[in-house]
Design a protein around this motif. Structure first.
Motif, short mmCIF file in Angstrom:
data_model
loop_
_atom_site.label_atom_id
_atom_site.label_comp_id
_atom_site.label_asym_id
_atom_site.label_seq_id
_atom_site.Cartn_x
_atom_site.Cartn_y
_atom_site.Cartn_z
N SER A 122 -6.87 8.04 0.26
CA SER A 122 -6.54 6.49 0.21
C SER A 122 -7.33 5.79 1.32
N HIS A 123 -7.17 6.33 2.37
CA HIS A 123 -8.03 5.79 3.78
C HIS A 123 -9.46 5.90 3.50
N PHE A 149 -4.59 14.30 9.55
CA PHE A 149 -4.69 15.10 8.41
C PHE A 149 -5.62 16.18 8.43
N THR A 164 -2.93 10.64 0.44
CA THR A 164 -2.91 9.61 1.48
C THR A 164 -4.34 9.76 2.32
N VAL A 197 -9.04 7.50 13.08
CA VAL A 197 -8.09 7.74 13.87
C VAL A 197 -6.81 8.25 13.19
N VAL A 198 -6.38 7.56 12.12
CA VAL A 198 -5.53 7.93 11.27
C VAL A 198 -5.76 9.29 10.39
N LYS A 249 -10.85 2.70 13.14
CA LYS A 249 -9.30 2.82 12.94
C LYS A 249 -8.83 3.74 12.02
N ARG A 250 -9.72 3.83 10.87
CA ARG A 250 -9.39 4.80 9.52
C ARG A 250 -9.61 6.16 10.29
N PHE A 272 0.89 -1.23 0.08
CA PHE A 272 -0.19 -0.11 -0.15
C PHE A 272 0.86 1.31 -0.20
N PHE A 323 -10.88 3.14 1.46
CA PHE A 323 -11.33 1.79 2.36
C PHE A 323 -12.31 1.94 3.13
N PRO A 332 -2.69 -2.27 14.15
CA PRO A 332 -3.89 -2.13 13.16
C PRO A 332 -4.12 -0.25 13.06
N LEU A 333 -3.32 0.46 14.06
CA LEU A 333 -3.70 1.81 13.81
C LEU A 333 -2.51 2.41 13.22
N ALA A 334 -1.38 1.56 12.90
CA ALA A 334 -0.40 2.37 12.00
C ALA A 334 -0.70 3.04 10.71
N PRO A 335 -0.40 4.28 10.57
CA PRO A 335 -0.96 5.15 9.45
C PRO A 335 -0.43 4.71 8.15
N THR A 336 -0.54 3.61 7.49
CA THR A 336 0.43 3.13 6.39
C THR A 336 -0.18 3.54 5.11
N THR A 337 -1.36 3.14 4.91
CA THR A 337 -2.05 3.08 3.54
C THR A 337 -2.13 4.45 3.20
#
Lengths: 230, 230
Positions: B184-185, B113, B181, B108-109, B105-106, A166, B188, A225-230
């Motif tokens: 993209s989240h 931003f 970025t 939170v990410v 979870k998304r 991703f 999902f 699960p919370l890692a801001p990767t995607t």
């Protein structure tokens, strides 16, 4: 322990055969979907989409076989566990078929764009998940709890590879806006492969329960699960 | 038709109550996940992620209740259908909980931003799927086949709204690379909401089968799956 009623063994055996056929088809649909993506093969992708109906049909058949076993035989202990587990595993195999069809649909869309595939990463993830699926099917067919446990433990590898994939897609999108649309499709392809990995792990979990009679306790090891990767 | 064994009715009733509790929790987890996204509320999002374990626990409980009903009672006809359907519906409710946790979870990410949320579209999709989920739960609880059929028919609306949402996200990404970025989240997030809609439809399908004894034939009406939208 042999059953006194031979036709009961035959009914369980028929159910087992439906599941073996479903798992073979799910695995080959996933292979073909990955191949259609790699080789930009629309014809193959179309075949994967069309053939998904056969897995759906087998899933309905498995449901009916389970219901008929429960209604006519009132199985106990191991046989009851086998019937209930079969219902769940058939459902998971059906969903693997759905994800394979989704990948094939994306392959067709992606062929409308110049190839921007991060081929190496995609091949690596595909190979890993393909291996897990193969192993989980073998564990079920051979009644091998150790192998099922091994699949269950390896789910985290899939999550980690997918996170990397991703991130890689995001760099392509930043580099050139023309990559945004195809890479968005590839995000969903990555997610579908990841979900097939999850389902392979589920099947491993149920196989472990089927063979040992004990559920696998605790949550699977997961990447943060919370890692801001995607 | 009343059962001669009162404890059998009690066992079925207990299973039904587990499902009612699960469906209430799944719906409120979905509500809270959407709210945490809308209001950028990390605390609420964290609670949704933590509370998912309770739905998982109830799902295991439902499984055990079904297995115990099958083992001890050997139910027939309507009761057998009720038990097998409960197993599948519980599995779907558990997955709705998973998707709600994924959305949280998304959220939170996304709070890391600046807000680029296409709030209107997101609210519209959330509201539609929330309505379908409510309706499908009512159909199950009230044994209302017509309502279940109505949910089943409306899946296409969700797909269409989601396609529009995905297209909108792409335009944000084209406009400004800083949107890539977070958007993209959001792709999902959109997919998770869409999947909750699919699961609500599944539950409608099983409720129809439970009430009428007949499976819903044919594939659901779907938006063109090959349309190159996302």
């Amino acid at each position: 322990m042999p059953h006194t009623v031979k036709s009961f063994d035959a009914a369980l055996q028929a159910l087992r055969e439906t599941l073996v056929e479903m798992s073979g088809r799910a695995a080959s649909q996933f292979d073909a979907a990955l191949k259609s993506l790699r080789e930009r093969d629309d014809v193959l992708a179309g075949r994967v989409v069309a053939d998904d109906a056969e897995i759906d049909r087998l899933n309905l058949m498995a449901d009916q076989q389970v219901i008929s076993i429960l209604a006519l035989r009132a199985p106990l202990a191991d046989d009851l566990r086998m019937a209930v587990t079969a219902l769940k595993i058939a459902g998971d195999l059906e969903r693997i078929g759905d994800y394979a069809a989704n990948i094939a649909k994306r392959a067709v869309v992606l062929n409308g764009f110049p190839s921007v595939l991060p081929k190496q990463s995609l091949r690596r993830i595909g190979k890993l998940v393909r291996g897990l699926l193969k192993e989980t099917i073998e564990a079920y067919e051979q009644g091998d709890a150790a192998k099922a446990l091994d699949v269950w433990k390896r789910d985290q590898e899939v999550d980690e590879l997918c996170s990397g994939f991703f991130r890689e897609l995001l760099t392509y999108m930043f580099e050139d806006p023309r990559n945004i649309t195809p890479c968005s499709h590839l995000l969903f392809v990555g997610r579908s492969i990841e979900r097939i990995g999850d389902l392979a792990t589920n099947i491993g979990e149920m196989t472990y329960y089927l063979v040992t009679g004990h559920p696998l306790d605790g949550l699977r090891p997961k990447a943060d699960p919370l890692a801001p990767t995607t």
